[in-house]
Design an enzyme around this catalytic site. Sequence first.
Site, mmCIF file in Angstrom:
data_model
loop_
_atom_site.group_PDB
_atom_site.id
_atom_site.type_symbol
_atom_site.label_atom_id
_atom_site.label_comp_id
_atom_site.label_asym_id
_atom_site.label_seq_id
_atom_site.Cartn_x
_atom_site.Cartn_y
_atom_site.Cartn_z
ATOM 1 N N CYS A 1 -4.511 7.445 -0.265
ATOM 2 C CA CYS A 1 -3.505 6.521 0.284
ATOM 3 C C CYS A 1 -2.193 6.603 -0.488
ATOM 4 C CB CYS A 1 -4.017 5.078 0.231
ATOM 5 S SG CYS A 1 -5.493 4.748 1.193
ATOM 6 N N ASP A 2 -2.282 6.539 -1.811
ATOM 7 C CA ASP A 2 -1.101 6.317 -2.637
ATOM 8 C C ASP A 2 -0.682 7.517 -3.480
ATOM 9 O OD1 ASP A 2 -1.310 3.754 -1.647
ATOM 10 O OD2 ASP A 2 -2.434 3.010 -3.373
ATOM 11 N N CYS B 1 -7.151 4.121 -4.374
ATOM 12 C CA CYS B 1 -7.144 5.026 -3.222
ATOM 13 C C CYS B 1 -6.130 6.146 -3.443
ATOM 14 C CB CYS B 1 -6.823 4.263 -1.935
ATOM 15 S SG CYS B 1 -6.864 5.293 -0.452
#
Length: 711
Positions: free
Chosen positions: A429-430, A426
Amino acid sequence: SRLPEVSRPGDMRAFTVIAAALLCSLAAGRPTVRNVKTGAEWRKLLKHHAEVTGLPVIVDFYSDGCGPCRMIAPHFKKLAEEYKDRAVFAKVDVNYNHEVSREQMIRSMPTFQMYLFGKKRDQFSGADLNRIQAKVQELVRESKTKNVEVTLDAFKTYYQEVAPEKVDDDKLQQLLDRNGKGGGPGHYALVQALQKKYGKGPKTQPRTIAEHPHHDKPGASAKGTSGGPGPKESNCKDVAATEPNLHLATIAQLEKELQLRREAEEEREFEAAEDGDDDDDETHAFDLYNASTAPPVEQVAIVGAGPAGLAAAIYAARAGLHPVVIAPPMGGQLQGKGVTVENYPGVNDTTGPDIVYDMQRQASEFGTIFEQDLVMSVDVTSRPFVLKTNQSTIKAHSLIIATGADSRWLGVQGEWEFRGGGVSACATCDGHLFSGRHVVVVGGGDTAMEDALVLARTSSAVTLVHRRDVFRASRVLADRVLSHDKIKVMWNTEVVAFEGTKVRVLPSGITVELDADGSPVEEDLSKLRVKELRARMDAANVDYEGIKDKDDLVRTLRAAIAAELEQIAGAAGGDGDGAEDTVPEQRSVLTRVRVRTGAEETVLEAAGAFVAIGHDPNTGFVRGQLDMHPDGYLVTQPGTTRTSVDGVFAAGDVADRVYRQAVTSAGSGAAAALDTERWLSEHGFCTGCPDGAAGIGDPETVKVDVPVSGV
């Protein structure tokens, strides 16, 4: 602006009353979840609750672009409200507070850290609400047990009974202070040790917490000090009476105190405004499943809360079917897209989480009920169908499966080991966790292109590894990637392994690299700059006051590391009492990706690697009950969403092996709801009845022949 000059006694008394009233009004309230914005604030938070309150500190490292982060946020806030005054909840935005997120080596989101008495007790990544609840409950219980105080009077009474020859006020007070001024786990350990020695321990009382330490300054109220009654909420109506010493303060002192209070109030208002911007307050408006008020058998259960499941819920709810949507509160591909969604008709400048939230709200408005839990098993071999979650059992006459697909992994060496330590699926996300560093993306479809473009905004360079000589992605995305000056493409290349190092995170937060045998490797601290040395010592609360020489700073930090390692070794070899506080955390940190182009292998130095090679359908929970293709996709009858079992329908990516788009999933969800409504009507179910039962809808269990075959 400065306060007006006060020259007459009457003016001074009036000013005192006004100032006291203002101080009283500014003292009210604190945010439910504290937003930690700087490294200094982070260290102050941990130190205060380690030395003053003894309360557990629960921290959420998050990003607004992270779907699971946004979904878990309201539940985290609700937990903070539930444990108010028993635990402290904080959040760190990794996109804003780079200092703390890097110090703590955050590699995926959301990541949760748990502290008690200044020691890190747990850390894990992922929106696991059950684990958060269990750990908070455990730490609150331990805090209540160990956060005690032995007063001097109780200590004297105890020693007069067990060892009267040792009664000396000064020495007893020194002994108490050595084990923690004002109480805490040191007093608890002291009581345990004395109990072993003498067969009984001194009496304890709950530790007294001074909520407003500045009141302990000279001239302020003495309430809230150790051994006395705790502070009570002041009555603003009696402000002049409750603050009797303000008239002794000078104008300069009052101005300084008012400025401090104003700054604190501005901070609280900022945090409150941030809380108001979170889309979590609305979550509680969704109707949640309640087994005690639910009908014996639901008309339709929908498993999954992505575009397919929520579109099905909207259509089914508008048809009066009162659907129950069963899915955990976080997850889903669209939910994880923090980037702007550009290919959903009628939607502009909106992210995936916003679209999902709007769908949930729309479904709820028409009567959809949400069971926010994971489905553990489904039985479609008898009627009504039975669905079991972690906490409930739901029966339904019809079932729509819309569980989507999960990211596919490469299955190469080191992939599992470094997940959460640099390997991720992701980027939205990261990605920000690797700001300014080189990262690798693996894949050649739309997801890989989107990930590479997202990462190029913050990373120093992006290498895109693809096993073919042409992308499968849409032309517009592929062209953007190929023309981007920060993205390099390696064609006809495969990943061989993910590699890196292991580090041990000491209770203070200091990280120590480990060799192949797991033994600490001594770092050459002399290579660090003075600023870097001080930053590390600040993060670990190592005292270096008065030390200016670099060599002395190196010796101080090295001694602190050695002391912690010795403490851990001693705890491991001791009787186990209190050893749980010093168990070090060990992590794997990605540093390189080994790839192969033809017969040639290359090592790419990289801080992060993002795998974007497609998805596998989430159909394992009905394997053996429904017909599936060899790759796990559900088989549906041509032109419909019907599966091999009458009354079971499939929508979205679980049955779509070709398109797998949010908009096509939403369309198939609507089709599944229409097919379900027709099926219920054809089989004599009363769609207007509260219990949804009529004709063959008798709640009694009826066996169903389930033909299962491979296609």
